[in-house]
Design an enzyme around this catalytic site. Structure first.
Site, mmCIF file in Angstrom:
data_model
loop_
_atom_site.group_PDB
_atom_site.id
_atom_site.type_symbol
_atom_site.label_atom_id
_atom_site.label_comp_id
_atom_site.label_asym_id
_atom_site.label_seq_id
_atom_site.Cartn_x
_atom_site.Cartn_y
_atom_site.Cartn_z
ATOM 1 N N ASP A 350 -55.974 -5.100 -7.908
ATOM 2 C CA ASP A 350 -54.704 -5.763 -7.357
ATOM 3 C C ASP A 350 -54.023 -4.914 -6.554
ATOM 4 O O ASP A 350 -53.775 -3.385 -7.256
ATOM 5 C CB ASP A 350 -54.250 -6.466 -8.394
ATOM 6 C CG ASP A 350 -53.036 -6.931 -7.746
ATOM 7 O OD1 ASP A 350 -53.161 -8.612 -7.943
ATOM 8 O OD2 ASP A 350 -51.780 -6.464 -8.534
ATOM 9 N N ASP A 367 -48.798 -7.086 5.815
ATOM 10 C CA ASP A 367 -50.973 -7.264 6.557
ATOM 11 C C ASP A 367 -51.456 -6.122 6.779
ATOM 12 O O ASP A 367 -52.599 -5.773 6.496
ATOM 13 C CB ASP A 367 -50.499 -8.137 7.291
ATOM 14 C CG ASP A 367 -50.147 -10.023 7.199
ATOM 15 O OD1 ASP A 367 -49.475 -9.858 5.825
ATOM 16 O OD2 ASP A 367 -49.503 -10.244 8.032
ATOM 17 N N GLU A 393 -52.495 -10.421 -3.088
ATOM 18 C CA GLU A 393 -53.259 -8.669 -3.066
ATOM 19 C C GLU A 393 -54.647 -8.766 -3.938
ATOM 20 O O GLU A 393 -54.419 -7.562 -4.062
ATOM 21 C CB GLU A 393 -52.369 -7.775 -3.066
ATOM 22 C CG GLU A 393 -51.297 -8.392 -4.798
ATOM 23 C CD GLU A 393 -50.522 -8.754 -4.620
ATOM 24 O OE1 GLU A 393 -49.752 -8.502 -5.903
ATOM 25 O OE2 GLU A 393 -50.486 -10.164 -3.821
#
Length: 471
Positions: A350, A367, A393
């Site tokens: 993560d 992004d 994410e």
């Protein structure tokens, strides 16, 4: 036919002889009883002969009138001496109207053809020979009503009383000629269609030798020429054998059943194509004599299918696999290790403080960070590994044939690489990792949950670290 005439003459003579009593009486007076008895015996013998000849004549006439082909006999002057019922029907002239007439003058429609016939007949009547004797010819004939039609004529010579007669057997082949013409036109149309068809068409014989190939086949395969393509035997050519097409063709020829086949093919001339091939056996009198092979270039369709498939299994933002595909691969791996007792591991990662990146630099920049991190991660994993976006994410990696220790080493390398990576306008970004090894009895949910819990432990421990459990 002279035999029939002779019989008729004898019948007339006998009738006159029997009816003429005066002649009989004179004969008896002159010759006496002995001559009379001899005459009676002779008459009896002739009557028996007359009956036999009449029976034969009747049988012959019945047979000749029953045949479907027209039969005509011409004397040495070219005049008709015999004309059966089929000839009457074919040409429209009754027997009483045609006998003794020049047949060719009546039934040959073209003047130059009649002149040719006249010359040939003059040669025939002196020699009994000619180019047409013993052969079958085709020509146009004329009916009494004026219409013309095509006939097939077979001529033979017959010698009667030192003169040559010609015997002709005539058959109307107009319908057959029309069928031949229609077949010819049909074949021509077929060839035109095959040449202009948007698909490749190959015809082969029972042994796999190519006997026809259209232009599209050359374009599909990138072949140099029709001659080069025809050198290929569909049953033995190595490329076709390797792709299984030769075996399928052989099965179709043996079973007389059609089949469809798709192959990713690279031709001998180096062209790579996806082909859809339809094989249909060809028959002649219920015997398979070969096959028609229809080839359709489906490369564009396959490429589109591949793109659609990739879209269905990948994450549109990062181009790594999506969650649905990852679960499918994880299920397959679990089934595999149940059979082999091998190990595999899962890494959950993560991105740390990613919300801050979006809030501070905007979602477009966020992004870009995700795409940059995934491109670096892909460089560190193997082709057999599966990297997927789990959500937001969070990303997950499936590592087949990998123990917990090797998976932890990889996770540390990824953590270190990401922490040292300088992303333009953002700087350094870190990630937290949880590593879990599959144990017998684990399901998709349990092993993912273990990795997820360990990842959250890493976050609780200050982020930018790896957590795992030795079991």
């Amino acid at each position: 036919m002279s035999l029939i005439k002779s019989i008729k003459k004898q019948k007339i003579y006998l009738k006159k002889l029997i009816k003429d009593k005066l002649t009989l009486e004179k004969c008896i007076q002159c010759k006496g009883e002995k001559f009379f008895m001899e005459l009676i015996a002779e008459l009896t013998k002739r009557r028996v002969m007359e009956g036999e000849l009449q029976e034969k004549e009747t049988t012959l006439s019945t047979v000749l009138d029953a045949v479907r082909d027209a039969i005509a006999i011409l004397d040495d002057y070219g005049n008709v001496t015999f004309w059966n019922a089929a000839a009457e029907k074919l040409f429209g002239y009754p027997q009483e109207e045609i006998l003794g007439k020049d047949l060719h003058l009546l039934v040959v429609p073209e003047e130059h053809l009649y002149e040719t016939y006249s010359k040939a007949f003059n040669h025939f009547k002196t020699t009994g020979k000619g180019n047409a004797i013993g052969k079958i010819m085709e020509f146009k004939a004329k009916h009494k009503d004026g219409r013309t039609f095509v006939v097939e004529l077979s001529l033979s010579a017959m010698r009667i009383k030192n003169t040559w007669h010609s015997v002709g057997i005539v058959r109307d082949i107009t319908e057959r000629k029309q069928e031949q013409e229609e077949l010819k036109n049909s074949r021509q149309k077929y060839l035109e269609l095959t040449e202009n068809a948007p698909i490749g068409i190959i015809s082969c014989d029972y042994k796999g030798n190519i006997i026809y190939v259209n232009q599209i086949v050359l374009e599909i395969l990138g072949s140099a020429s029709i001659e080069e393509t025809k050198k290929i035997n569909l049953l033995t050519f190595p490329l076709l054998v390797r792709h299984g097409l030769s075996k399928q063709l052989e099965d179709c020829l043996k079973s007389n059943k059609s089949a469809m086949h798709e192959i990713n093919y690279e031709s001998k001339w180096g062209k790579k194509v996806w082909l859809r091939i339809h094989i249909k056996p060809r028959e002649n009198r219920n015997t398979v004599i070969g096959a028609q092979v229809i080839i359709d270039d489906i490369s564009e369709r396959k490429q589109l299918e591949e793109k659609l498939f990739l879209l269905s299994i990948t994450d549109s933002l990062t181009s790594v696999y999506n969650r649905r595909f990852f679960i499918q691969k994880l299920e397959e791996e679990i089934e595999r290790v149940k059979r082999t007792s091998r190990k595999f591991s899962v890494i959950m990662m993560d991105i740390d403080h990613f919300k801050c990146v979006n809030d501070r630099f905007g979602h477009n920049c966020g992004d870009y960070v995700l795409r940059k991190i995934m491109s670096e991660t892909i460089k560190k994993i193997r082709k057999i590994d599966t990297l997927a976006r789990w959500g937001g994410e969070e990303f997950i990696i499936l590592l087949p044939e990998t123990t917990i220790y090797k998976a932890v080493v990889l996770a540390e390398k990824l953590r270190e690489r990401l922490s040292r990576m300088d992303i333009p306008n953002v700087g350094n970004v870190t990630a937290s990792f949880g590593v879990a090894e599959y144990n017998l009895g684990d399901s998709v949910d349990t092993i993912v949950q273990k990795a997820d819990n360990l990842m959250y432990q890493a976050k609780s421990a200050g982020r930018n670290c790896v957590r795992y459990i030795r079991e």
